[in-house]
Write an enzyme that holds these catalytic residues in place. Sequence first.
Site, mmCIF file in Angstrom:
data_model
loop_
_atom_site.group_PDB
_atom_site.id
_atom_site.type_symbol
_atom_site.label_atom_id
_atom_site.label_comp_id
_atom_site.label_asym_id
_atom_site.label_seq_id
_atom_site.Cartn_x
_atom_site.Cartn_y
_atom_site.Cartn_z
ATOM 1 N NE ARG A 183 -19.459 -31.758 79.183
ATOM 2 C CZ ARG A 183 -19.608 -32.223 80.198
ATOM 3 N NH1 ARG A 183 -19.526 -33.912 80.543
ATOM 4 N NH2 ARG A 183 -20.293 -32.416 81.247
ATOM 5 C CG ASP A 226 -24.632 -30.899 72.112
ATOM 6 O OD1 ASP A 226 -23.803 -32.260 72.869
ATOM 7 O OD2 ASP A 226 -25.991 -31.004 71.780
ATOM 8 N NE ARG A 267 -29.027 -27.556 68.998
ATOM 9 C CZ ARG A 267 -28.838 -29.384 67.973
ATOM 10 N NH1 ARG A 267 -27.592 -29.591 68.321
ATOM 11 N NH2 ARG A 267 -29.480 -29.788 66.902
#
Lengths: 242, 242
Positions: free
Chosen positions: B50, B52, B194
């Site tokens: 999934r 972002d 990230r």
Amino acid sequence: MSRYLIQFAYDGGSFSGYQIQPNALTVQEELEKKLSILAQRKIEVVGSSRTDAGVHASQQFAHFDCPVPIQKDWVYRLNRMLPHALAVISIEQVADDFHARFDALSRTYHYWIVRKKTPLRRHDTYWFEAPLDLEAMNAACQILFQYIDFECFSKVKTDVFTFDCTIQKAIWTEEGDFLKFTIQANRFLRGMVRAIVGTLLEVGEGKLKPEDLHQIIQSKDRNQAGRAVPAHGLHLVEVKYK
Amino acid sequence: MSRYLIQFAYDGGSFSGYQIQPNALTVQEELEKKLSILAQRKIEVVGSSRTDAGVHASQQFAHFDCPVPIQKDWVYRLNRMLPHALAVISIEQVADDFHARFDALSRTYHYWIVRKKTPLRRHDTYWFEAPLDLEAMNAACQILFQYIDFECFSKVKTDVFTFDCTIQKAIWTEEGDFLKFTIQANRFLRGMVRAIVGTLLEVGEGKLKPEDLHQIIQSKDRNQAGRAVPAHGLHLVEVKYK
């Protein structure tokens, strides 16, 4: 008053072309606005090539005159003032009579075709899946070298005095999923590269034979040549000076 | 009823992430809509990862069940029905109990940094000019291999049962004007890559020492790690199955 040469690059998709026009965002206007802020007076730039709306540049030049000395940090500051779609690469002092457009010996363009749908390259390559005979397309390129009048590939509305161009390089190469067309000439007419690419694609698809180029070029008639391919595959990649 | 595995790629900048949510354009919804048109009944897809909002994928997978046989031209037709930002690469039949998410052995992400302003790469790389000590950043990567609980890099709002991940690869490499971070793991937590990249950039800038990673990871506290870098530099590039 000193003359400077500014080198820059841009994503043509974010601009209505290089040249200033009313009510449109152009590369020239953005450069002039931000240079004028730094110089604290009106700066006008003269570009090497007037790329159309949507056409990208990884190396474009313009000259400008400025009465105040250019500071070392102007490139850094300009890059933070300009939109993300426009980057300044360098600024250097040149002779007072240097001319970015008339002193350019040649311009080189690339036209990029991508052979399968590639989301992240949709802004700078033309997605074209039909089978292509690259050999025939390169045979047609050889015919381009035999001519100098390319009126057949020029937009009809144009203000030039001559349609003569000396083509120095024209070749298709394959790079993985991409096809790259490289064309170098002393000058280009309006819409010329996109009309040449459109015509060469018809050769690649077998709709035209390479030798049909003779008749098309000799006709001096834009309607004889192929359709113009989309602007977003076209990149100005090199401008050569003495 | 047969089960199929669809492979696809997307420009994350055009979507509010992979997973369906109300009032937002998502990759999953686009795929389901177009597959449902072709199958003439409601198709639901289960993705491998999934991603972002803003995160790109050059290789992503999903499985779906379909009672009608998949035609050979579905890939071709889907690519013309889907937006330019989403491309289907292949569809193949798999075992009825195959699961795109649970059967994936590993995911590999790249994070791309560009060292100078580059207009045409502004959508898929993070422009970051500050000097970086790549050796220190790679030394810090070595420490990642010594841990499995990465709660410190996870978004606080998350619904996972465990923060355990096995990191199989983590390395920075230089490619011209670009820096590429490659990270491979059996699974990733929300926002993990990230947050790791943001923390490693602080190591590269000398704000953290490589060995500070020990304390950060052991703290299990997101506030101890660095800021999350922007989503548009992140690419899901490989999902491995048995």
